[in-house]
Write an enzyme that holds these catalytic residues in place. Structure first.
Site, PDB file in Angstrom:
ATOM      1  N   GLU A  22      -2.499  -9.275   4.418  1.00 33.02           N
ATOM      2  CA  GLU A  22      -2.446  -9.834   5.248  1.00 33.02           C
ATOM      3  C   GLU A  22      -3.166  -9.687   6.422  1.00 33.02           C
ATOM      4  O   GLU A  22      -3.659 -10.354   6.727  1.00 33.02           O
ATOM      5  CB  GLU A  22      -1.738  -8.843   6.962  1.00 33.02           C
TER       6      GLU A  22
ATOM      7  N   HIS B 230      -3.208  -5.563   0.336  1.00 34.64           N
ATOM      8  CA  HIS B 230      -3.273  -5.347   1.825  1.00 34.64           C
ATOM      9  C   HIS B 230      -2.953  -7.615   1.817  1.00 34.64           C
ATOM     10  O   HIS B 230      -4.531  -7.680   2.249  1.00 34.64           O
ATOM     11  CB  HIS B 230      -3.509  -5.351   3.567  1.00 34.64           C
TER      12      HIS B 230
ATOM     13  N   SER C 273      -0.318 -14.031  38.602  1.00 35.12           N
ATOM     14  CA  SER C 273      -1.076 -13.735  38.890  1.00 35.12           C
ATOM     15  C   SER C 273      -1.858 -14.423  38.159  1.00 35.12           C
ATOM     16  O   SER C 273      -3.595 -14.740  38.649  1.00 35.12           O
ATOM     17  CB  SER C 273      -1.936 -12.177  37.630  1.00 35.12           C
ATOM     18  N   GLY C 274      -2.064 -15.928  37.820  1.00 36.93           N
ATOM     19  CA  GLY C 274      -2.791 -17.431  37.318  1.00 36.93           C
ATOM     20  C   GLY C 274      -2.793 -16.878  35.507  1.00 36.93           C
ATOM     21  O   GLY C 274      -3.602 -17.887  36.003  1.00 36.93           O
ATOM     22  N   GLY C 275      -2.684 -15.788  35.547  1.00 36.96           N
ATOM     23  CA  GLY C 275      -2.938 -15.816  34.260  1.00 36.96           C
ATOM     24  C   GLY C 275      -2.018 -16.455  33.069  1.00 36.96           C
ATOM     25  O   GLY C 275      -0.323 -16.358  33.531  1.00 36.96           O
ATOM     26  N   VAL C 276      -2.325 -16.006  31.685  1.00 35.34           N
ATOM     27  CA  VAL C 276      -1.088 -17.199  30.610  1.00 35.34           C
ATOM     28  C   VAL C 276       0.089 -16.467  30.217  1.00 35.34           C
ATOM     29  O   VAL C 276       1.520 -16.717  30.371  1.00 35.34           O
ATOM     30  CB  VAL C 276      -2.150 -16.698  29.305  1.00 35.34           C
ATOM     31  N   ASP C 277       0.328 -14.826  30.786  1.00 35.72           N
ATOM     32  CA  ASP C 277       1.153 -14.707  30.512  1.00 35.72           C
ATOM     33  C   ASP C 277       2.363 -14.608  31.333  1.00 35.72           C
ATOM     34  O   ASP C 277       3.796 -15.181  31.407  1.00 35.72           O
ATOM     35  CB  ASP C 277       1.336 -13.112  29.574  1.00 35.72           C
ATOM     36  N   SER C 278       1.798 -14.676  32.651  1.00 38.02           N
ATOM     37  CA  SER C 278       3.303 -14.591  34.073  1.00 38.02           C
ATOM     38  C   SER C 278       3.646 -15.844  34.331  1.00 38.02           C
ATOM     39  O   SER C 278       4.199 -16.288  34.555  1.00 38.02           O
ATOM     40  CB  SER C 278       2.550 -14.124  34.890  1.00 38.02           C
TER      41      SER C 278
ATOM     42  N   CYS D  58       0.559  -0.919  -0.203  1.00 37.92           N
ATOM     43  CA  CYS D  58       0.071   0.032  -0.163  1.00 37.92           C
ATOM     44  C   CYS D  58       0.555   1.444  -0.011  1.00 37.92           C
ATOM     45  O   CYS D  58       1.711   1.458  -1.075  1.00 37.92           O
ATOM     46  CB  CYS D  58      -1.119   0.147   1.085  1.00 37.92           C
TER      47      CYS D  58
END
Length: 509
Positions: free
Chosen positions: A169, A167, A221-226, A79
């Site tokens: 993508e 585009h 925290s119990g979350g995915v990332d940490s 583009c």
């Protein structure tokens, strides 16, 4: 060093999507501001120029230094990137009579050109531009056209440089992934060896080199990332990583005990701190949402700092920062080193003097889940919905009390469990319940009641930037509502939020 594709960002809304598509080809890539690269790095195999909200004629339009790359390694302009190269070489770019936005068909394709190999005639592509290339220099060759856009794609003679007006993508470009593969694999000769296993192996080696025998702390925290960051650090340095899991009293029902047990069962070195009463005390009587957020954040820092000082000789603070956080902190107007504060343990006291390590800073959320899966993180943890940092504190409208937390935890548990039982949890990006500062009249048995009203919220999304409400079946909503009212003391009315983002937000506060 990993071989890589470099994406130069000119401010397009689709730039991250280019990176995701290339990562799906098992090729590593990085996004950098168009003005942030001064020399060609040895591991760069090719360069992609993103789109942009600017016109090449705007006074503030991006002007990259393409002589760093042109003729030395393959370049693909998308583009604005295509328009800029044509314009810079003496071609013509003009404002379209009408903004071309949406689906189009390629009516001409030069299949002898490497970029267009395997692309079918009449394939659908996605246009999103206000300007069009209306003339190209003699050294440029047309490689594809639509009925309205003659120069939908070009290549440049004697160098591996290409430009496309559409585009690839975007999902609506039906063979966009094939085109990107042609560029990345066949033209740039990338080996497609960037896999979860290779990332883990490389990361463990680099973390060991970086951290040596130093001690590291990580807020989990119990979350995915940490959680995935904790697993990766544990693989690299074992007991030298200590995770600190703080119960702020605003977690989901039984979450503190179950997550802590899950961590410890896998051998992670995790300290659990129940500071719920401290949080309740500091939040007493506070109703203003931003003030609640600040109290919760500051109290967390206080608790985290106190626990961290109990561990001797800490040198590093690990964070679960992921790649979108890094990208969003770097403006195309100029590089910035500031990571968004809500993804940091921001505000830690200066006397801690800790260095930062971010083992997931190169990954998108879906890649974090893939890495977690390869590391053996439980599927129940990896499939968890996003959960706000302030927890139920921003799902209780008005002031926070232990009784209100109890009510909301019970309601939330019923809602989430019913979604899981019915198979709707996996179809939903995020779900939760909100306790309103509203009481309503009801009848239970032969008695009049005057109790709380709760809201159920379930949305679909890919990144949280936009979201739509989930069209849960009426029968399921009826079951959930009946169970909440019958089982949760203090609730006599359930409503369902059918607002999309925008204009609403996912959370209510």
């Amino acid at each position: 060093m990993e071989e890589a594709i470099l994406i130069l960002d000119f401010g397009s809304q689709y730039t991250q999507l280019i990176a995701r598509r290339i990562r799906e080809l098992n090729v590593y890539c990085e996004i950098h501001p168009y003005n942030g690269i001064e020399k060609l790095l040895p591991n760069i195999k090719g360069v992609i120029l993103s789109g942009s909200p600017f016109s090449v004629y705007d006074k503030q339009s991006p002007v990259p230094k393409l002589d760093i790359f042109r003729g030395k390694i393959p370049v693909l302009g998308i583009c604005y990137g295509a328009q800029f190269m044509a314009y810079q070489a003496g071609g013509a770019v003009q404002s379209s009579p009408a903004r071309e936005y949406g689906r189009a068909k390629l009516i001409y394709i030069d299949n002898k050109n490497k970029l267009m190999t395997g692309i079918d005639a009449h394939t659908q592509v996605w246009m999103s531009h206000g300007d069009s290339i209306t003339n190209i220099p003699d050294s440029f060759n047309v490689i594809c056209s639509t009925s309205d856009v003659k120069y939908a794609g070009y290549s440049i003679a004697e160098e591996p440089t290409y430009g496309i007006q559409f585009h690839p993508e975007v999902h609506h470009s039906e063979q966009g992934k094939q085109l990107l593969k042609n560029f990345v694999v066949d033209i740039c000769h990338c080996s497609q060896n960037w896999t979860p296993a290779s990332f883990i192996e490389t990361s463990i080696h680099l973390l060991r080199e970086q951290l040596k025998n130093d001690k590291v702390i990580l807020a989990i925290s119990g979350g995915v990332d940490s959680s995935v960051a904790a697993y990766l650090l544990h693989k690299a340095i074992g007991k030298n990583m200590t995770g600190i899991f703080v119960n702020n009293g605003l977690l989901r029902k039984d979450e503190f005990a179950s997550v802590l047990e899950n961590y410890k069962a896998t051998g992670l070195n995790v300290v659990g701190v129940d500071a719920s009463q401290m949080f309740y005390q500091k939040l007493k009587g506070v109703s203003e949402p931003e003030q609640k957020r600040k109290i919760i954040g500051n109290t967390f820092i206080e608790v985290f700092n106190e626990e961290a000082h109990k561990i001797k000789d800490i040198k590093w603070l690990a964070q679960g920062t992921i790649y979108p956080d890094v990208i969003e902190s770097v403006s195309v107007k100029g590089p910035s080193a500031t990571i968004k504060s809500h993804h940091n343990v921001g505000g830690l006291p200066r006397d801690m003097k800790l260095k930062i390590v971010e083992p997931l800073r190169l990954l998108f959320k879906d890649e974090v889940r893939e890495i977690g899966k390869a590391l053996g993180v439980s599927s129940s943890l990896l499939s968890r919905h996003p959960f706000p940092g302030p927890g139920l504190g921003i799902r209780i409208l008005g002031d926070i009390t232990e009784e209100k937390v109890r009510i909301l935890q019970e309601v939330d548990a019923i809602f989430i469990n019913k979604l899981k039982e019915s198979g709707w949890y996996e179809k939903t990006w995020q779900a939760g319940a909100i306790l309103l500062p509203v009481k309503t009249v009801g009848v239970m048995g032969d008695e009049r009641t005057y109790e709380n009203c709760v809201v159920l919220r379930a949305v679909t999304s890919t990144d949280g930037m936009t979201a739509d409400w989930v069209h849960l079946p009426y029968e399921l909503l009826a079951k959930i509502s009946n169970e909440i009212i019958n089982r949760v003391r203090g609730v006599n009315r359930v409503v369902y939020d059918i607002s999309s983002k925008p204009p609403a937000t996912i959370e209510w506060e």
